[in-house]
Structures are given as structure tokens and as C-alpha cells.
Write an enzyme that holds these catalytic residues in place. Structure first.
Site, PDB file in Angstrom:
ATOM      1  N   HIS A   1      -1.104  35.285  -7.276  1.00  0.00           N
ATOM      2  CA  HIS A   1      -0.140  34.992  -8.350  1.00  0.00           C
ATOM      3  C   HIS A   1      -0.727  34.032  -9.381  1.00  0.00           C
ATOM      4  O   HIS A   1       0.002  33.486 -10.195  1.00  0.00           O
ATOM      5  CB  HIS A   1       1.154  34.428  -7.759  1.00  0.00           C
ATOM      6  CG  HIS A   1       1.888  35.428  -6.925  1.00  0.00           C
ATOM      7  ND1 HIS A   1       2.609  36.469  -7.463  1.00  0.00           N
ATOM      8  CD2 HIS A   1       1.950  35.588  -5.586  1.00  0.00           C
ATOM      9  CE1 HIS A   1       3.116  37.208  -6.493  1.00  0.00           C
ATOM     10  NE2 HIS A   1       2.718  36.696  -5.334  1.00  0.00           N
TER      11      HIS A   1
ATOM     12  N   ARG B   1      -6.605  -1.893   5.031  1.00  0.00           N
ATOM     13  CA  ARG B   1      -5.423  -1.521   4.253  1.00  0.00           C
ATOM     14  C   ARG B   1      -5.786  -1.093   2.839  1.00  0.00           C
ATOM     15  O   ARG B   1      -4.958  -0.549   2.125  1.00  0.00           O
ATOM     16  CB  ARG B   1      -4.463  -2.708   4.180  1.00  0.00           C
ATOM     17  CG  ARG B   1      -3.842  -3.071   5.507  1.00  0.00           C
ATOM     18  CD  ARG B   1      -3.088  -4.359   5.414  1.00  0.00           C
ATOM     19  NE  ARG B   1      -1.848  -4.224   4.685  1.00  0.00           N
ATOM     20  CZ  ARG B   1      -0.657  -4.105   5.238  1.00  0.00           C
ATOM     21  NH1 ARG B   1      -0.564  -4.111   6.533  1.00  0.00           N
ATOM     22  NH2 ARG B   1       0.425  -3.988   4.531  1.00  0.00           N
TER      23      ARG B   1
ATOM     24  N   LYS C   1      -4.425   1.723   2.856  1.00  0.00           N
ATOM     25  CA  LYS C   1      -3.906   2.236   4.125  1.00  0.00           C
ATOM     26  C   LYS C   1      -2.378   2.291   4.109  1.00  0.00           C
ATOM     27  O   LYS C   1      -1.785   3.260   4.537  1.00  0.00           O
ATOM     28  CB  LYS C   1      -4.389   1.335   5.272  1.00  0.00           C
ATOM     29  CG  LYS C   1      -4.014   1.829   6.641  1.00  0.00           C
ATOM     30  CD  LYS C   1      -4.796   3.065   7.009  1.00  0.00           C
ATOM     31  CE  LYS C   1      -4.374   3.664   8.325  1.00  0.00           C
ATOM     32  NZ  LYS C   1      -4.850   5.052   8.455  1.00  0.00           N
TER      33      LYS C   1
ATOM     34  N   LYS D   1      -7.563  15.323   2.517  1.00  0.00           N
ATOM     35  CA  LYS D   1      -8.607  14.533   3.181  1.00  0.00           C
ATOM     36  C   LYS D   1      -9.941  14.713   2.469  1.00  0.00           C
ATOM     37  O   LYS D   1     -10.713  13.773   2.333  1.00  0.00           O
ATOM     38  CB  LYS D   1      -8.690  14.979   4.645  1.00  0.00           C
ATOM     39  CG  LYS D   1      -9.017  13.939   5.613  1.00  0.00           C
ATOM     40  CD  LYS D   1      -7.913  13.137   6.236  1.00  0.00           C
ATOM     41  CE  LYS D   1      -6.789  12.639   5.414  1.00  0.00           C
ATOM     42  NZ  LYS D   1      -5.654  12.185   6.172  1.00  0.00           N
TER      43      LYS D   1
ATOM     44  N   ASN E   1       2.124 -10.021  -2.125  1.00  0.00           N
ATOM     45  CA  ASN E   1       2.072  -8.566  -1.922  1.00  0.00           C
ATOM     46  C   ASN E   1       3.307  -7.980  -2.560  1.00  0.00           C
ATOM     47  O   ASN E   1       4.391  -8.550  -2.413  1.00  0.00           O
ATOM     48  CB  ASN E   1       2.146  -8.207  -0.431  1.00  0.00           C
ATOM     49  CG  ASN E   1       0.816  -8.337   0.257  1.00  0.00           C
ATOM     50  OD1 ASN E   1      -0.161  -8.754  -0.347  1.00  0.00           O
ATOM     51  ND2 ASN E   1       0.795  -7.992   1.533  1.00  0.00           N
ATOM     52  N   GLY E   2       3.172  -6.820  -3.188  1.00  0.00           N
ATOM     53  CA  GLY E   2       4.342  -6.156  -3.752  1.00  0.00           C
ATOM     54  C   GLY E   2       4.222  -6.032  -5.251  1.00  0.00           C
ATOM     55  O   GLY E   2       3.150  -6.245  -5.831  1.00  0.00           O
TER      56      GLY E   2
ATOM     57  N   CYS F   1      -2.296  -4.573  -0.525  1.00  0.00           N
ATOM     58  CA  CYS F   1      -2.746  -5.957  -0.463  1.00  0.00           C
ATOM     59  C   CYS F   1      -2.483  -6.524   0.929  1.00  0.00           C
ATOM     60  O   CYS F   1      -1.579  -6.086   1.631  1.00  0.00           O
ATOM     61  CB  CYS F   1      -1.990  -6.791  -1.474  1.00  0.00           C
ATOM     62  SG  CYS F   1      -2.194  -6.225  -3.150  1.00  0.00           S
TER      63      CYS F   1
ATOM     64  N   GLU G   1      -9.856  12.631  -0.662  1.00  0.00           N
ATOM     65  CA  GLU G   1      -9.882  11.201  -0.333  1.00  0.00           C
ATOM     66  C   GLU G   1     -11.284  10.724   0.025  1.00  0.00           C
ATOM     67  O   GLU G   1     -11.719   9.673  -0.405  1.00  0.00           O
ATOM     68  CB  GLU G   1      -8.967  10.918   0.872  1.00  0.00           C
ATOM     69  CG  GLU G   1      -7.499  10.993   0.562  1.00  0.00           C
ATOM     70  CD  GLU G   1      -6.640  10.517   1.738  1.00  0.00           C
ATOM     71  OE1 GLU G   1      -6.801  11.047   2.838  1.00  0.00           O
ATOM     72  OE2 GLU G   1      -5.816   9.623   1.538  1.00  0.00           O
TER      73      GLU G   1
ATOM     74  N   TRP H   1      -5.268  -5.109  -3.890  1.00  0.00           N
ATOM     75  CA  TRP H   1      -5.381  -3.714  -4.322  1.00  0.00           C
ATOM     76  C   TRP H   1      -4.643  -3.682  -5.651  1.00  0.00           C
ATOM     77  O   TRP H   1      -3.422  -3.832  -5.696  1.00  0.00           O
ATOM     78  CB  TRP H   1      -4.723  -2.803  -3.298  1.00  0.00           C
ATOM     79  CG  TRP H   1      -4.992  -1.351  -3.489  1.00  0.00           C
ATOM     80  CD1 TRP H   1      -6.085  -0.649  -3.046  1.00  0.00           C
ATOM     81  CD2 TRP H   1      -4.147  -0.394  -4.139  1.00  0.00           C
ATOM     82  NE1 TRP H   1      -5.972   0.673  -3.390  1.00  0.00           N
ATOM     83  CE2 TRP H   1      -4.792   0.859  -4.059  1.00  0.00           C
ATOM     84  CE3 TRP H   1      -2.919  -0.470  -4.789  1.00  0.00           C
ATOM     85  CZ2 TRP H   1      -4.255   2.024  -4.598  1.00  0.00           C
ATOM     86  CZ3 TRP H   1      -2.381   0.687  -5.326  1.00  0.00           C
ATOM     87  CH2 TRP H   1      -3.040   1.914  -5.226  1.00  0.00           C
TER      88      TRP H   1
ATOM     89  N   GLU I   1      -3.405  19.409   4.080  1.00  0.00           N
ATOM     90  CA  GLU I   1      -3.978  18.201   4.676  1.00  0.00           C
ATOM     91  C   GLU I   1      -5.502  18.207   4.498  1.00  0.00           C
ATOM     92  O   GLU I   1      -6.118  17.180   4.190  1.00  0.00           O
ATOM     93  CB  GLU I   1      -3.592  18.117   6.161  1.00  0.00           C
ATOM     94  CG  GLU I   1      -4.357  17.109   7.007  1.00  0.00           C
ATOM     95  CD  GLU I   1      -4.149  15.646   6.605  1.00  0.00           C
ATOM     96  OE1 GLU I   1      -3.350  15.358   5.708  1.00  0.00           O
ATOM     97  OE2 GLU I   1      -4.839  14.793   7.206  1.00  0.00           O
TER      98      GLU I   1
HETATM   99  O1  M6R Z   1       1.776   5.249   6.547  1.00  0.00           O
HETATM  100  P1  M6R Z   1       2.337   6.550   6.081  1.00  0.00           P
HETATM  101  O2  M6R Z   1       2.173   7.646   7.062  1.00  0.00           O
HETATM  102  O3  M6R Z   1       3.756   6.435   5.617  1.00  0.00           O
HETATM  103  O4  M6R Z   1       1.469   6.908   4.809  1.00  0.00           O
HETATM  104  C1  M6R Z   1       1.720   8.029   4.030  1.00  0.00           C
HETATM  105  C2  M6R Z   1       0.577   8.281   3.085  1.00  0.00           C
HETATM  106  O5  M6R Z   1       0.446   7.224   2.201  1.00  0.00           O
HETATM  107  C3  M6R Z   1      -0.745   8.491   3.829  1.00  0.00           C
HETATM  108  O6  M6R Z   1      -0.666   9.536   4.736  1.00  0.00           O
HETATM  109  C4  M6R Z   1      -1.874   8.740   2.836  1.00  0.00           C
HETATM  110  O7  M6R Z   1      -1.685   9.962   2.171  1.00  0.00           O
HETATM  111  C5  M6R Z   1      -3.237   8.664   3.502  1.00  0.00           C
HETATM  112  N1  M6R Z   1      -4.170   8.247   2.505  1.00  0.00           N
HETATM  113  C6  M6R Z   1      -3.705   9.943   4.091  1.00  0.00           C
HETATM  114  O8  M6R Z   1      -5.002   9.874   4.568  1.00  0.00           O
END
Ligand code: M6R
Length: 662
Positions: A551, A27, A657, A532, A127-128, A2, A535, A101, A528
Site C-alpha cells: 500500500h 538513566r 533510561k 532498537k 529533575n523534571g 536526570c 536507538e 539530560w 521493537e
Molecule cells: O520505563 P518504561 O518501560 O515506561 O519506558 C518506556 C520507553 O521510554 C522505553 O521503552 C524506551 O522506548 C526505551 N528507550 C526502549 O529501549
């Protein structure tokens, strides 16, 4: 997650709120809203509330549609007169906004912020997460207050109002004098906060108190910028955007009363706190997309810059070591560490795994990476001979922050590698360094992973040199480090690579799931790549170690499952070829990324890291360069696949974000 933004000043309030919220969109959000206040003890004050599903553009559209017609005046805006939208810019002097969010309650307009108190006096954004929301709801409802949403945030505004009236009864004076109102509201917020369990950043305005914001933080932060007869409050520095102004950071247990001309801050004990202002100019680096189609593509092209920025001023040629002053290491301290523990989440966690591998293989110090949330959750044994480092792009990740708190609660030091200067992790840790990769606007993290890896490589060099690494090996490592950005540049400028990745992407998006495979360092890059791809493309993808395939996961392989293997020249080459054969024997569709000899691969996707391999043809776990190159490929695969699918690349669905909730 948020985002919060509030503004009071001479500019058009509605427009300023919308552009502030626009800068928070990256974000992650699913709905947005603003509330404007005419304020004023004489006129009685009036709120106007606008909320919409989707992003700020949808909210803007809604506001535009309302031009010339009566502004929304439902039950929730009970005190709102029939104000024409055209009146808004002139009539309303301040307001608050929010991008939501969803955590508690579905994505609906009703659940979007701001939320108004039951007596229509207060408007709040939050927020929170409030952990004891069920208990709070029961209490509020037992007092005859009707809640209108499924959110925890609405309960906060009711409860603060309830506390206000409680104090009012005690003091038997009504809303009359401005100063009394302010003092009582501050006391009501303090009183109410004693009942809130969880994390919050609250921004609140009162109908009867013109041009005044009330902000309160616990486990989340707000920044207040000040100057030029205006005040802006936001959860993110990106939204402050007033060059020349300064800002303060409101931290845990602090409450601020902010107007255009004055900011007053008090702590939990209601004692005044003197805050140090920081200059906004220093970090006034709001990213623009330029000629790139998306922020993500721009940021992928900024991988080399991220490496250069991370290493600038951090290499000591003469001593063949790294300079990491922010860690405040002295030789004795550095030598006293027996192991290194890296803690982070998501992409930062994969960078950490790569860093831990380098630390063991090159610096010869036991090192491990762990997801911060798992670390906190498993009651770990902590000691003072371990170097604890958290890694975070945003510096706001809740799980990572929890790891910081846990380590500090044990009386130990914890260092940070962060990108966002002034972030909570940046401020809470006992030292460390910033990656200086520049703002990352696309929700999916890209270039900062390179910045993090570059810092971890420098740290490896630093620790290696106080242990066993020779001066000559130190020099070789520095030479390699200094070439990484050039190799990435060469790769990014090679159109053949883009074409082959686009071809791979065309095939990848036809599949219902994808496998990414690697060995050693490449296994972490494979993770990674899978993250990605999920995502951006909303298609299932898994990552496996090449040694793990047989395995069990090998059962997944058939002619419909593309398998992308990250591999590099070196001792593991023959093993990777065995993996390729195993997969091909089961009709798997293999793409090989890295190794130059593709004779064994049916579908040959050539990723010519030629320049790199021309200069270096070894490759081992102590190889620094190839994880950087593989990472860029991983990001391009996700990027091109999402592009072909027509997905929203900069703002993929459901993502945020900064993950500021547990
Ligand atoms: O801001 P941070 O690096 O602490 O964030 C960690 C993860 O939340 C962040 O890398 C997330 O997995 C992203 N969506 C990756 O693209």
C-alpha cells in the site's frame, strides 16, 4: 533522565558523590556536576562546584586534573576560597550531585547542575520540567537578579532564595540562628513551590546550614536512605547502595529536611507526615556486568530468567490458571470487565500490543494497546467495565504516569505492570504486579520486555479461564508458558544463530535505512526491532506490517535496502512467502527470521528455532512462544550492529533510561 544524588556522612564525600552518580549514569545524561559544602555557621560555609560535559568519568577527570591546584572559582562559585582539591575529602562534609539530560538549554557546562542562588547561599539540583519557566524568568529578572544559564532549574534556586529574603524582611532577622534559618528556608521553599508549575524533584543545600539537605517533590520522586550515621538522597534506588539501611520515598507535595540522624517530612499544608521506611536489603540487587562486555549483552542473556521470574508463583497448575494476587481480582470483578486497555510507551508499548493480541485471540475479550501519551492527549471515553493496565519498566515514565492520573481522576481503577519496585507507577496504581526481571542497566530496554510479555500471557490465561477456555486448553497453555524460557536458552546457546545474526548485522550497517516487516504478532516485534536498531545504531529503520507494504512502503525497496521479515510457521506462512516474492521482484535484499523453509529467499539467514519447531509446528495468533524468540533476535540484531559500528552500546546517544519528562 536526570539523576540526583546527595550524601552526608563519614565517608569521603567527593568519592561517594561520584560513585552515587556513576550508578545513575544508565538513566541517560549529557553532563554532570557536584557541589560540596563545608557548611557551618561559625565558618560561614563554603561551596565548591565542579561541572563537566559528558559523564561521571569526565567529571572525575576534571577533579583529578585539579588536584593540587586551586579549585574552580569563577563567578558562579563566588564564595569559594582557594581550596586545594586535596583538602576536599577532609574539609567537606556533605554535597549534592547531578547527571543532566538536557531539556531546557543546550548541553553546556554552564547549564549543568548544581546551580547556585544569586546570593550564593543555596545550591540546588533538579529533575523534571518547570512549565512556566518563561514567566518565572521574567519575574526574577524584573527583580534585578541576573540569570546565568538557559535552564529552568536555575530559576528555582533564585526564586527560593528570593522568597527567603522576602520572609527575612518580613521577620527582620538575618541569617543568624541555625533553627531560624532552617524554618525560614522550609517556608521559603513552600512559598516558592506555589509558583512552580510542572514536575520537580529538588535537592538543595544551604551554605550556612551544615550537613542538612532540603528535598522537595512534585510529579517526581526522591528516595532518602538513612542509617550508619549517614544520609543519602537520590532519584533512583540504585544509587542508595547501603545494605542494611532503610529508605523512605518522598512523594508529591512533600518536603523533607534530612540530616545524618533525622528526617523530617511535611506535606503541602506544612503538616508533619509520618513516612514508613522500607528495608534497602530487600531490593539490594545492584547489577554487575560480570564477564559480559556490556550490560546490554548480559541483559539479553537474561531474557529466559526474566520469563522465569515473572512466572514464579504465578501459575496454578491444579486449576490450570494464573495467580495474579496483586490485581486483587475476584471472579465477579474479572467477569465484569468487557474490555482491556493497555497503556505504555516505547518497548513496553510493543509488549502491550502483543499482550492485547493474545487477550483478544485467546481470552476472547476485546483488548487494545495504546501509547499512553496519545491516550491522554485525545480526551478518551473511560468506563468502569474496562480493565485499565499501564506497563512500564522504570515505573517512572511521565507519559504513562499521566495516563494513571487521568484514569484515577475519572474515579476508576488502574493497574500496573512494572519492573522497578517502589517506583511511582508501582506506588500510584491500584494494584498489579511486578515483573521482577532484575535491574536493567543498559539504557535500551531488553529483558524486561520478556518479563512484561510473560505477565501478559499469564493475565491472558487468567481471563481466558474465567471466560471460555477449557481446563485442558489451560493446561496446554501452561505447558507452553513453562517451556518458553528453555526455548530462549536453547536459542541463545546456539552459536549458529549468533553467527548468522552477526552476518546480518554486517550487511545491515552498510545500509542507510532498514525495513523490518512482520504480520500479526510479528509486526509488533518488527516495531521493537526497528526501535532498537535506531536507538543503538543511529540508522533509520522502519517497521511495516507485511500487508501494508504494497500500500505504499514498497516504493522504498531497492537492492540497497535490507528487509528483515519476522515470520513464523502457521496460517500466515503462505502470505509471508507472497511478501517475500513481492520484495524480491523489486530486487529487495530479504532476510527471513523464523520460518524454516528458506527456498524462496535469496540471502538465506537461517535462524534455527529448531527445538521449538520440533515440538510445535502450528503457529497462529494464539501462539505464545514465538514473539519471545523473535524479540531476542531483534535485540541481538541491534546489539551486534552497534558493536560492529563501535557505538556505545550501554549508553546510546541522546537516550535516557527513564523518560521522566513530557
Ligand atoms: O520505563 P518504561 O518501560 O515506561 O519506558 C518506556 C520507553 O521510554 C522505553 O521503552 C524506551 O522506548 C526505551 N528507550 C526502549 O529501549
Amino acid at each position: 533522565m536526570c539523576g540526583i544524588f546527595g550524601y552526608s556522612g563519614p565517608r569521603d564525600v567527593k568519592e561517594t558523590l561520584l560513585s552515587g552518580l556513576k550508578r545513575l549514569e544508565y538513566r541517560g545524561y549529557d553532563s554532570a556536576g557536584i557541589a560540596l559544602n563545608r557548611g557551618g555557621e561559625h565558618r560561614g560555609g563554603e561551596f565548591a562546584l565542579y561541572r563537566s560535559l559528558g559523564g561521571v568519568d569526565e567529571l572525575k577527570k576534571k577533579l583529578t586534573e585539579l588536584t593540587g591546584t586551586a579549585v574552580e572559582n569563577d563567578k558562579q562559585t563566588a564564595t569559594l576560597a582557594d581550596v586545594k582539591n586535596s583538602d576536599i575529602s577532609t574539609e567537606y562534609s556533605y554535597g549534592i550531585g547531578h547527571t543532566r539530560w538536557a531539556t531546557h538549554g543546550q548541553v553546556t557546562e554552564q547549564n549543568a547542575h548544581p546551580h547556585m542562588s544569586y546570593d550564593s547561599a543555596l545550591m540546588l539540583v533538579h529533575n523534571g520540567i518547570i512549565e512556566n519557566y518563561a514567566e518565572l524568568r521574567d519575574y526574577i529578572e524584573s527583580k534585578g537578579i541576573t540569570t546565568r544559564t538557559e535552564t529552568d532549574s536555575e530559576l528555582l534556586v533564585h526564586y527560593i532564595s528570593y522568597c527567603y529574603h522576602y520572609l527575612e524582611e518580613q521577620e527582620s532577622t538575618a541569617y543568624d540562628k541555625r533553627s531560624n534559618n532552617i524554618d525560614r528556608l522550609v517556608r521559603a521553599m513552600s512559598l516558592a513551590s506555589k509558583k512552580f508549575i510542572g514536575s520537580y524533584a529538588i535537592l538543595l543545600m544551604c551554605r550556612y546550614i551544615p550537613d542538612t539537605f532540603f528535598a522537595q517533590c512534585e510529579g517526581a520522586q526522591l528516595l532518602i536512605s538513612h542509617g550508619h550515621d549517614e544520609v543519602r538522597i537520590s532519584s533512583d534506588k540504585n544509587a542508595l547502595f547501603t545494605a542494611g539501611a532503610s529508605y523512605i520515598v518522598l512523594g508529591d507535595g512533600e518536603l523533607a529536611i534530612a540530616t545524618r540522624t533525622d528526617i523530617r517530612v511535611q506535606d503541602r499544608q506544612e503538616q508533619q507526615v509520618v513516612k514508613t521506611s522500607q528495608d534497602l536489603d530487600e531490593e539490594f540487587d545492584v547489577a554487575e556486568k560480570g564477564s559480559y562486555e556490556t550490560y546490554m549483552l548480559k541483559e539479553i542473556y537474561e531474557h529466559p530468567r526474566a520469563v522465569r521470574q515473572a512466572l514464579t508463583g504465578r501459575i496454578h497448575q491444579a486449576d490450570a490458571t494464573a495467580i495474579l494476587n496483586g490485581f486483587n481480582f475476584d471472579m465477579a470483578l474479572l467477569r465484569s470487565y468487557r474490555s482491556v486497555k493497555l497503556l505504555s510507551m516505547g518497548t513496553s508499548y510493543y509488549a502491550a500490543q502483543i499482550g492485547a493480541t493474545w487477550l483478544e485471540a485467546i481470552a476472547k475479550i476485546p483488548a487494545s494497546a495504546e501509547m499512553a501519551a496519545e491516550f491522554v492527549g485525545r480526551e478518551p471515553v473511560l468506563d468502569d467495565v474496562t480493565l485499565y493496565i499501564v506497563i512500564s519498566q522504570s515505573g517512572e515514565t511521565y507519559d504513562t504516569l499521566n495516563a494513571v492520573k487521568l484514569i484515577q481522576q475519572h474515579g476508576l481503577k488502574v493497574y500496573g505492570i512494572c519492573n522497578v519496585v517502589g517506583s511511582r507507577i508501582g506506588r500510584m496504581t491500584d494494584g498489579g504486579c511486578y515483573t521482577h526481571s532484575g535491574p536493567e542497566i543498559a539504557v535500551a530496554s531488553t529483558k524486561v520486555m520478556s518479563g512484561q510479555m510473560a505477565i501478559l500471557a499469564a493475565l491472558t490465561l487468567k481471563i481466558a479461564r474465567v471466560h471460555t477456555m477449557s481446563y485442558a486448553r489451560g493446561q496446554t497453555l501452561i505447558d507452553e508458558l513453562e517451556q518458553i524460557a528453555n526455548h530462549i536458552d536453547t536459542m541463545l546457546n546456539n552459536q549458529a544463530i549468533h553467527h548468522t545474526i552477526q552476518e546480518l548485522a554486517r550487511q545491515a550497517i552498510k545500509a542507510s535505512h532498514l525495513l523490518f516487516v512482520g504480520r500479526g504478532l510479528s509486526y509488533y516485534v518488527a516495531q521493537e526491532a526497528a526501535l532498537k536498531f535506531k536507538e543503538l545504531c543511529y540508522t533509520h529503520a522502519s517497521a511495516y506490517s507485511a500487508s501494508e507494504l504494497k500500500h505504499g512502503p514498497i516504493a522504498l525497496i531497492d537492492e540497497y535496502t535490507p528487509i528483515l521479515i519476522f515470520a513464523e510457521e502457521g496460517p500466515g506462512r503462505q502470505k509471508i512467502f507472497s511478501t517475500v516474492q513481492e520484495v524480491q521482484a523489486r530486487k529487495g535484499n530479504v532476510f527471513l527470521c523464523g520460518i524454516q523453509d528458506h527456498s524462496l529467499v535469496d540471502s538465506t539467514i537461517t535462524l534455527p528455532y529448531t527445538e521449538y519447531y520440533k515440538t510445535r509446528n502450528k503457529g497462529s495468533v494464539s501462539d505464545i512462544t514465538f514473539p519471545f524468540l523473535h524479540t531476542v533476535v531483534a535485540h541481538l540484531i541491534a546489539y551486534y550492529s552497534a558493536k560492529i559500528k563501535g557505538n556505545n552500546i550501554d549508553k546510546p546517544r541522546n537516550l535516557a533510561k527513564s523518560v521522566t519528562v513530557e
